[in-house]
Design a protein around this motif. Structure first.
Motif, mmCIF file in Angstrom:
data_model
loop_
_atom_site.group_PDB
_atom_site.id
_atom_site.type_symbol
_atom_site.label_atom_id
_atom_site.label_comp_id
_atom_site.label_asym_id
_atom_site.label_seq_id
_atom_site.Cartn_x
_atom_site.Cartn_y
_atom_site.Cartn_z
ATOM 1 N N UNK A 129 0.863 -1.176 0.000
ATOM 2 C CA UNK A 129 0.000 0.000 0.000
ATOM 3 C C UNK A 129 0.905 1.233 0.000
ATOM 4 N N UNK A 130 0.627 2.156 -0.909
ATOM 5 C CA UNK A 130 1.484 3.331 -1.042
ATOM 6 C C UNK A 130 1.022 4.451 -0.109
ATOM 7 N N UNK A 131 1.883 5.444 0.053
ATOM 8 C CA UNK A 131 1.612 6.680 0.800
ATOM 9 C C UNK A 131 1.451 6.489 2.307
ATOM 10 N N UNK A 132 0.956 5.343 2.761
ATOM 11 C CA UNK A 132 0.833 5.089 4.199
ATOM 12 C C UNK A 132 2.199 5.278 4.848
ATOM 13 N N UNK A 133 2.245 6.063 5.909
ATOM 14 C CA UNK A 133 3.520 6.542 6.453
ATOM 15 C C UNK A 133 3.664 6.140 7.914
ATOM 16 N N UNK A 134 4.834 5.622 8.252
ATOM 17 C CA UNK A 134 5.066 5.142 9.615
ATOM 18 C C UNK A 134 6.424 5.603 10.124
ATOM 19 N N UNK A 135 6.573 5.513 11.436
ATOM 20 C CA UNK A 135 7.834 5.906 12.083
ATOM 21 C C UNK A 135 8.179 4.868 13.140
ATOM 22 N N UNK A 136 9.471 4.604 13.291
ATOM 23 C CA UNK A 136 9.899 3.635 14.286
ATOM 24 C C UNK A 136 11.306 3.962 14.761
ATOM 25 N N UNK A 137 11.697 3.306 15.848
ATOM 26 C CA UNK A 137 13.011 3.483 16.452
ATOM 27 C C UNK A 137 13.917 2.358 15.969
ATOM 28 N N UNK A 138 15.002 2.697 15.297
ATOM 29 C CA UNK A 138 15.884 1.679 14.727
ATOM 30 C C UNK A 138 16.675 0.930 15.791
ATOM 31 N N UNK A 139 16.793 1.500 16.986
ATOM 32 C CA UNK A 139 17.531 0.827 18.049
ATOM 33 C C UNK A 139 16.687 -0.252 18.703
ATOM 34 N N UNK A 140 15.455 0.070 19.008
ATOM 35 C CA UNK A 140 14.568 -0.872 19.695
ATOM 36 C C UNK A 140 13.628 -1.612 18.748
ATOM 37 N N UNK A 141 13.412 -1.059 17.568
ATOM 38 C CA UNK A 141 12.432 -1.620 16.640
ATOM 39 C C UNK A 141 11.007 -1.233 16.953
ATOM 40 N N UNK A 142 10.823 -0.430 18.006
ATOM 41 C CA UNK A 142 9.470 -0.076 18.440
ATOM 42 C C UNK A 142 8.850 0.962 17.514
ATOM 43 N N UNK A 143 7.560 0.817 17.279
ATOM 44 C CA UNK A 143 6.829 1.797 16.485
ATOM 45 C C UNK A 143 6.680 3.089 17.264
ATOM 46 N N UNK A 144 6.798 4.214 16.564
ATOM 47 C CA UNK A 144 6.556 5.515 17.182
ATOM 48 C C UNK A 144 5.119 5.924 16.849
ATOM 49 N N UNK A 145 4.188 5.193 17.472
ATOM 50 C CA UNK A 145 2.772 5.416 17.215
ATOM 51 C C UNK A 145 2.309 4.659 15.978
ATOM 52 N N UNK A 146 1.049 4.859 15.646
ATOM 53 C CA UNK A 146 0.462 4.176 14.498
ATOM 54 C C UNK A 146 0.852 4.843 13.178
ATOM 55 N N UNK A 147 0.770 4.063 12.105
ATOM 56 C CA UNK A 147 0.953 4.606 10.762
ATOM 57 C C UNK A 147 -0.291 5.373 10.351
ATOM 58 N N UNK A 148 -0.101 6.429 9.558
ATOM 59 C CA UNK A 148 -1.215 7.167 8.965
ATOM 60 C C UNK A 148 -1.469 6.576 7.585
ATOM 61 N N UNK A 149 -2.683 6.076 7.369
ATOM 62 C CA UNK A 149 -3.010 5.348 6.147
ATOM 63 C C UNK A 149 -3.210 6.331 4.994
ATOM 64 N N UNK A 150 -2.992 5.844 3.796
ATOM 65 C CA UNK A 150 -3.032 6.680 2.586
ATOM 66 C C UNK A 150 -4.336 7.440 2.432
ATOM 67 N N UNK A 151 -5.465 6.846 2.836
ATOM 68 C CA UNK A 151 -6.753 7.507 2.631
ATOM 69 C C UNK A 151 -7.194 8.346 3.823
#
Length: 542
Positions: A107-129
């Motif tokens: 799925x394109x445009x959906x945007x996420x953030x995470x911590x490369x040290x822990x692998x933990x997500x920095x909250x939920x991804x915002x979906x394309x729509x």
């Protein structure tokens, strides 16, 4: 974890040769799939595993907010891989040993953030729509060009659909992201689209990369330089907090035998090289073998996406379409990638409308029942459904629009509502089809179709009525996953050229127009009137 039980089918023969099969991860809006294809048998699907995951509609936002938990996304992908490995093992076949390579589509445009040290997500991804970033897009639409401020460079209007506005929202409003970027550990922050997250997870953090098709949907790269981030726009859309060399993935060719590394986890797929990455609509274009300028496909999935190949030259749009990267292929012996382009029309809600009828309105029990209801009627009795739940995308680009059902009378029933819902994609495709003809200067003679709603004979017949061209469904229904597999195989020499792949494409069913001109234009006038009723519902202060 918010994922469903994996559904898997497998027909792998016990004597399959080593390194002879192609794998594909198809990570979509509502589910993830892992599929295995046999290139020696016209790329027949020999295994398919699917896992749905939770859709998150935050109570604190309005009805247009839509999020995903990237832990669920990864969980659904890894569960599909594990289920496939188990099915192969039951047939006496080792999955990683049987695979030549792996392609990824997402799925394109959906945007996420995470911590490369822990692998933990920095909250939920915002979906394309998701519609929350419309205000950000509006605030940046300054100067004489307004929403077209970056269109010449990117091929895109300033709209909340694209990842750049989602990055801006994450930086400004997601506390975990803002704090991490301003803290001592800011170098560990990773922001990207779903493909970049999957490559990072599959390689155990060893590779942080995206491809040119996904990057072209961010507003942060340029059509003229599709494998580089634009430093000025990266700063603009991140309030100056992102360093592209650290926080954003490296942009690689879509078809590349070396850029994406090999799988490390899950262990049941370890060692398989990742040789292609494409956004889902570009993968479907590839899967439909629409390689040459003038060839088009339309995918009827969660949303609807009509794409027309324009060759190695981007074609600007003056009729509300998007100019985008179709795919790029790594050059030989260090030569730069060759990039192919496309025109695209995007519609936010298509198959998701049927899901809404089932899960929200509860007027059907299944998608098949919506087709049954629609086909039971002679006509739409003047009822129209505009599925602008989060605004209208191409060719209108009206974030102030909202969904509406118009023309309703006391004699209408849920059958009419279902018919209106299944007619809507055909009207929207005609809008895109007409815009595409004007932008490209060519009349399209046929349309290749795929996606879940392409299984509805009613909708495909009505599509042929509205377009007045042949509508063709291919024999291989899973064109998105097939496109990822084709591209992966092309990267490692399973095929030498795209033309070798084209030889496998075959039609399953073709529809042609049957209604007269007066009836066709009556339907079309009603749709245009319905569109006008959907506008101006969201006030600026909202």
């Amino acid at each position: 974890m918010g994922i469903s039980r994996v559904k898997v089918t497998c027909t792998v023969p016990p004597d399959v040769p080593a390194r002879s099969l192609l794998g594909a991860i198809d990570q979509g809006t509502s589910s993830s799939r892992f599929m295995v294809f046999d290139p020696s048998d016209s790329c027949r699907v020999i295994s398919s595993a699917q896992c749905e995951f939770d859709q998150i509609y935050p109570p604190g936002g309005d009805a247009s907010w839509h999020e995903h938990d990237i832990v669920d996304i990864w969980g659904s992908v890894s569960a599909c891989i594990a289920a496939t490995a188990s099915a192969f093992e039951e047939n006496g076949v080792d999955l990683p040993s049987s695979l030549r390579c792996l392609g990824i589509t997402n799925q394109r445009e959906t945007t996420c953030a995470w911590d490369a040290t822990t692998g933990a997500a920095l909250g939920h991804a915002i979906v394309w729509d998701d519609g929350r970033t419309a205000g950000i897009a509006a605030s940046l639409s300054t100067g004489e060009l307004g929403a077209d401020r970056f269109r010449e460079a990117t091929g895109l209007p300033l709209a909340g659909y694209f990842s750049g506005t989602k990055i801006r929202w994450l930086v400004e409003h997601r506390a975990e992201v803002g704090a991490a970027l301003r803290g001592e550990g800011r170098g560990a922050v990773r922001i990207g689209t779903v493909d970049a997250y999957l490559v990072w997870r599959l390689t155990a953090g060893g590779v942080f990369a995206t491809d040119a098709t996904n990057a072209s949907r961010t507003l942060l790269s340029s059509l003229a330089s599709p494998h580089d981030w634009d430093a000025g726009r990266v700063a603009l859309f991140s309030d100056g907090l992102l360093d592209a060399d650290v926080h954003l993935p490296r942009i690689c060719a879509s078809v590349d035998p070396a850029a994406y590394g090999a799988v490390s986890v899950p262990a049941c797929l370890a060692g398989v090289p990742i040789t292609a990455v494409l956004g889902d609509q570009q993968a479907a274009l590839f899967g439909q073998c629409a390689f040459d300028a003038g060839e088009a496909k339309c995918t009827y999935g969660t949303g609807m996406f009509l794409m027309l190949s324009t060759g190695t030259r981007p074609v600007p749009s003056t009729h509300g379409l998007l100019s985008t990267v179709a795919y790029s292929r790594a050059g030989a012996d260090g030569a730069p990638p060759t990039t192919h382009y496309a025109l695209e029309g995007s519609v936010s809600h298509c198959g998701s409308v049927v899901q809404w009828l089932r899960d929200r309105l509860e007027i059907i029990d299944s998608a098949a029942q919506s087709t049954e209801y629609a086909a039971s009627l002679d006509d739409n009795a003047g009822l129209y459904f505009v599925p602008a739940f989060g605004g209208l995308f191409a060719p209108h680009w009206r974030s102030d629009a909202r969904g509406c059902i118009v023309g309703m009378g006391a004699a209408h029933t849920k059958r009419h509502v279902c018919r209106a819902a299944l007619e809507a994609p055909a009207y929207q495709a005609r809008e895109l089809f007409d815009a595409m003809a004007m932008d490209s200067g060519r009349k399209l003679e046929a349309l290749r179709v795929d996606g879940g709603m392409a299984a509805s004979d009613f909708t495909m017949q009505f599509q042929a009525e509205m377009l007045d061209v042949e509508v063709i469904r291919p024999r291989v229904a899973e064109t998105t996953a097939a496109g990822a597999a084709y591209a992966a195989g092309l990267a490692v020499g399973v095929w030498d050229t795209p033309e070798d792949i084209r030889a496998m494409w075959a039609a399953d069913k073709t529809w042609t127009r049957t209604i007269d001109d007066n009836t066709r234009e009556k339907y079309w006038r009603g749709w245009k009137k319905a569109i006008s009723k959907s506008l101006d519902w969201v006030e600026k202060e909202d």
